[in-house]
Design a protein around this motif. Structure first.
Motif, PDB file in Angstrom:
ATOM      1  N   MET A   1       0.904  -1.087   0.036  1.00  0.00           N
ATOM      2  CA  MET A   1       0.072   0.060  -0.029  1.00  0.00           C
ATOM      3  C   MET A   1       0.815   0.954  -0.232  1.00  0.00           C
ATOM      4  SD  MET A   1      -2.575   1.431   2.905  1.00  0.00           S
ATOM      5  CE  MET A   1      -3.514   0.092   2.774  1.00  0.00           C
ATOM      6  N   LEU A   2       0.434   2.154  -0.869  1.00  0.00           N
ATOM      7  CA  LEU A   2       1.323   3.547  -0.948  1.00  0.00           C
ATOM      8  C   LEU A   2       0.591   4.359  -0.037  1.00  0.00           C
ATOM      9  CD1 LEU A   2       3.311   5.197  -2.340  1.00  0.00           C
ATOM     10  CD2 LEU A   2       1.515   5.896  -3.907  1.00  0.00           C
ATOM     11  N   VAL A   3       1.335   5.047   1.000  1.00  0.00           N
ATOM     12  CA  VAL A   3       1.008   6.023   1.907  1.00  0.00           C
ATOM     13  C   VAL A   3       1.288   7.389   1.786  1.00  0.00           C
ATOM     14  CG1 VAL A   3       0.405   6.574   4.345  1.00  0.00           C
ATOM     15  CG2 VAL A   3       0.493   4.216   3.575  1.00  0.00           C
ATOM     16  N   LEU A   4       0.497   8.503   1.443  1.00  0.00           N
ATOM     17  CA  LEU A   4       0.917   9.803   1.024  1.00  0.00           C
ATOM     18  C   LEU A   4       0.324  10.707   1.909  1.00  0.00           C
ATOM     19  CD1 LEU A   4       0.360   9.406  -2.760  1.00  0.00           C
ATOM     20  CD2 LEU A   4       2.707   9.252  -1.874  1.00  0.00           C
ATOM     21  N   SER A   5       0.960  11.711   2.221  1.00  0.00           N
ATOM     22  CA  SER A   5       0.353  13.100   2.817  1.00  0.00           C
ATOM     23  C   SER A   5       0.153  14.061   1.923  1.00  0.00           C
ATOM     24  CB  SER A   5       1.453  13.611   3.750  1.00  0.00           C
ATOM     25  OG  SER A   5       1.921  12.570   4.710  1.00  0.00           O
ATOM     26  N   ARG A   6      -1.042  14.535   1.939  1.00  0.00           N
ATOM     27  CA  ARG A   6      -1.496  15.466   0.998  1.00  0.00           C
ATOM     28  C   ARG A   6      -2.273  16.690   1.861  1.00  0.00           C
ATOM     29  NH1 ARG A   6       0.268  15.855  -3.556  1.00  0.00           N
ATOM     30  NH2 ARG A   6       1.855  15.833  -2.103  1.00  0.00           N
TER      31      ARG A   6
END
Length: 83
Positions: free
Chosen positions: A1-6
């Motif tokens: 799973m790719l986890v990003l902050s936006r």
């Protein structure tokens, strides 16, 4: 799973034609906007799980008479006289 902050207003691009935009961030959740082609289904996971559960329960509760009645509703299901 790719986890990003936006942050609000920032976007993610998936493939060539799906864009996810962060609309609002609150203490109890995040609002996102999803721009995708009509042929791409976008569903909430909990809704899909509820539908799958209901379908499984309905299938388990169906008796032979109910199954035959449903089969009779299909186009081209007219019974042919036995020879």
């Amino acid at each position: 799973m790719l986890v990003l902050s936006r942050r609000v207003g920032e976007r993610l691009v998936i493939g060539d034609n799906i864009v996810i935009t962060v609309i609002d961030v609150r203490s109890d959740g995040v609002r996102i906007g999803i721009d995708a082609p009509r042929e791409v289904q976008v569903n909430r996971a909990e809704v899909l799980e509820a539908v799958e559960k209901a379908n499984a329960a309905a299938a388990a509760a169906a008796d032979d008479d109910a199954v035959e009645a449903l089969r009779a509703l299909r186009p081209g299901s007219e019974r042919r006289p036995e020879a």
